[in-house]
Scaffold this motif. Structure first.
Motif, PDB file in Angstrom:
ATOM      1  N   MET A  41       1.250  -1.099   0.203  1.00 55.84           N
ATOM      2  CA  MET A  41       0.070  -0.156  -0.021  1.00 55.84           C
ATOM      3  C   MET A  41       0.505   1.237   0.206  1.00 55.84           C
ATOM      4  N   PHE A  42       1.122   1.857  -0.933  1.00 55.37           N
ATOM      5  CA  PHE A  42       1.159   3.595  -0.750  1.00 55.37           C
ATOM      6  C   PHE A  42       0.657   4.157  -0.372  1.00 55.37           C
ATOM      7  N   ILE A  43       0.573   5.122   1.038  1.00 54.55           N
ATOM      8  CA  ILE A  43      -0.223   5.676   1.500  1.00 54.55           C
ATOM      9  C   ILE A  43       0.697   6.980   1.979  1.00 54.55           C
ATOM     10  N   CYS A  44       0.033   7.999   2.626  1.00 59.92           N
ATOM     11  CA  CYS A  44       1.068   8.688   3.074  1.00 59.92           C
ATOM     12  C   CYS A  44       0.663   9.577   4.589  1.00 59.92           C
ATOM     13  N   TYR A  49      -8.008  11.504   1.197  1.00 55.36           N
ATOM     14  CA  TYR A  49      -7.655  10.386   0.815  1.00 55.36           C
ATOM     15  C   TYR A  49      -7.810   9.011   1.669  1.00 55.36           C
ATOM     16  N   VAL A  50      -6.318   9.015   2.177  1.00 47.52           N
ATOM     17  CA  VAL A  50      -6.049   8.336   2.543  1.00 47.52           C
ATOM     18  C   VAL A  50      -6.381   7.964   4.192  1.00 47.52           C
ATOM     19  N   GLN A  51      -6.838   9.341   4.909  1.00 44.75           N
ATOM     20  CA  GLN A  51      -7.230  10.152   5.690  1.00 44.75           C
ATOM     21  C   GLN A  51      -8.706   9.129   6.058  1.00 44.75           C
ATOM     22  N   ALA A  52      -9.500   9.434   5.057  1.00 45.68           N
ATOM     23  CA  ALA A  52     -11.425   9.238   4.495  1.00 45.68           C
ATOM     24  C   ALA A  52     -10.880   7.204   4.755  1.00 45.68           C
ATOM     25  N   VAL A  53      -9.599   6.877   4.590  1.00 51.85           N
ATOM     26  CA  VAL A  53     -10.089   5.536   4.655  1.00 51.85           C
ATOM     27  C   VAL A  53      -9.234   4.669   5.774  1.00 51.85           C
ATOM     28  N   ASP A 139     -12.574   0.438  -1.348  1.00 51.49           N
ATOM     29  CA  ASP A 139     -14.311   0.453  -1.414  1.00 51.49           C
ATOM     30  C   ASP A 139     -14.862   1.924  -1.924  1.00 51.49           C
ATOM     31  N   ALA A 140     -15.568   2.474  -1.594  1.00 57.51           N
ATOM     32  CA  ALA A 140     -15.984   3.163  -3.030  1.00 57.51           C
ATOM     33  C   ALA A 140     -16.069   4.662  -1.904  1.00 57.51           C
ATOM     34  N   SER A 141     -15.024   4.874  -0.958  1.00 54.96           N
ATOM     35  CA  SER A 141     -14.479   5.847  -0.465  1.00 54.96           C
ATOM     36  C   SER A 141     -13.785   7.598  -1.726  1.00 54.96           C
ATOM     37  N   GLY A 142     -13.746   7.916  -0.990  1.00 57.26           N
ATOM     38  CA  GLY A 142     -13.494   9.087  -2.014  1.00 57.26           C
ATOM     39  C   GLY A 142     -12.194   9.544  -1.028  1.00 57.26           C
ATOM     40  N   ARG A 143     -12.761  11.622  -0.709  1.00 56.17           N
ATOM     41  CA  ARG A 143     -12.368  12.137   0.406  1.00 56.17           C
ATOM     42  C   ARG A 143     -13.129  12.118   1.148  1.00 56.17           C
ATOM     43  N   MET A 175      -8.411   5.964  -6.185  1.00 58.05           N
ATOM     44  CA  MET A 175      -8.696   7.929  -6.275  1.00 58.05           C
ATOM     45  C   MET A 175      -7.607   8.227  -5.358  1.00 58.05           C
ATOM     46  N   GLY A 176      -6.309   9.250  -5.597  1.00 59.62           N
ATOM     47  CA  GLY A 176      -5.983  10.032  -4.385  1.00 59.62           C
ATOM     48  C   GLY A 176      -5.777  11.265  -5.052  1.00 59.62           C
ATOM     49  N   CYS A 177      -4.147  11.315  -4.003  1.00 56.94           N
ATOM     50  CA  CYS A 177      -3.516  12.779  -4.591  1.00 56.94           C
ATOM     51  C   CYS A 177      -2.678  12.145  -4.917  1.00 56.94           C
ATOM     52  N   SER A 178      -1.789  12.554  -5.712  1.00 55.27           N
ATOM     53  CA  SER A 178      -0.795  12.301  -6.656  1.00 55.27           C
ATOM     54  C   SER A 178       0.091  11.914  -5.670  1.00 55.27           C
ATOM     55  N   ILE A 179       1.635  11.419  -5.478  1.00 54.76           N
ATOM     56  CA  ILE A 179       2.707  11.102  -5.306  1.00 54.76           C
ATOM     57  C   ILE A 179       3.238  12.512  -5.578  1.00 54.76           C
ATOM     58  N   LYS A 180       3.382  12.933  -4.058  1.00 59.02           N
ATOM     59  CA  LYS A 180       4.792  14.053  -4.151  1.00 59.02           C
ATOM     60  C   LYS A 180       6.272  14.137  -4.198  1.00 59.02           C
ATOM     61  N   TRP A 181       6.452  13.999  -6.190  1.00 58.16           N
ATOM     62  CA  TRP A 181       7.753  13.775  -7.199  1.00 58.16           C
ATOM     63  C   TRP A 181       8.835  15.549  -6.233  1.00 58.16           C
TER      64      TRP A 181
END
Length: 184
Positions: A41-44, A49-53, A139-143, A175-181
């Motif tokens: 899992m790539f999270i931050c 979006y991560v906080q919501a799930v 799941d069906a979560s978004g923000r 769906m989520g925030c882009s990786i912060k490159w």
């Protein structure tokens, strides 16, 4: 900016890694995998979006570990530009949320590039042979959090992978925030 994950290649094999965990040990692909597969899992910390799930993500990750699926969470964001994703803040999040799986930092971003991760959260579900079998949403979560009775897409797919080595579950992109490159 919200982005969605691309479709998945069933011939894709999990690339190896060696990353520092919030517990201070180095975790490799071999350390992370379970006898029946692996969930990467790539999270931050800061992504809405991560906080919501996050609560359901931890619940499902722990349940999958009980099914023989190894789990690892990877933070590949640029922590200088996004200090809320710092190693110290990662450690705090892992402790507060009771992670039973390693939370590791990909400070060079080479692992995110090897996996072609695009967003947080981005889920990669592998079978026992480390072949990709699921790349979709939790799941069906978004923000915002999904209703409590929402279908557990990732959990159901990976539960089937643990039992059969594959999945017939529909794969809806995450769906989520882009990786912060990091800027070069």
């Amino acid at each position: 900016m919200a982005v969605s994950t691309p479709g998945f290649d069933p011939e894709f094999s999990a690339p190896d890694f060696k990353l520092l965990s919030t517990h201070g040990d180095w975790i490799t692909l071999n350390d992370a995998k379970g006898p029946r597969g692996l969930l990467v899992m790539f999270i931050c910390n800061h992504c809405p979006y991560v906080q919501a799930v996050l609560d359901r993500l931890v619940r499902d990750a722990h349940a999958l570990m009980d099914e023989g699926i190894g789990v690892v969470a990877i933070n590949s964001n640029d922590t200088e530009a996004y200090p809320e994703d710092s190693f110290e803040n990662m450690s705090h999040l892992a402790s507060t949320m009771g992670f039973r799986f390693p939370f590791v930092i990909d400070s060079t971003q080479t692992v995110a590039r090897a996996y072609d991760a695009v967003c947080t959260p981005d889920f990669f579900g592998f079978n026992a042979d480390l072949k990709l079998r699921y790349r979709g949403r939790l799941d069906a979560s978004g923000r915002n959090p999904a209703p409590p009775d929402s279908r557990r897409d990732l959990f159901l797919a990976m539960q089937e992978v643990a039992r059969t080595g594959t999945t017939s579950e529909q794969q809806v992109p995450s769906m989520g925030c882009s990786i912060k490159w990091k800027t070069i």
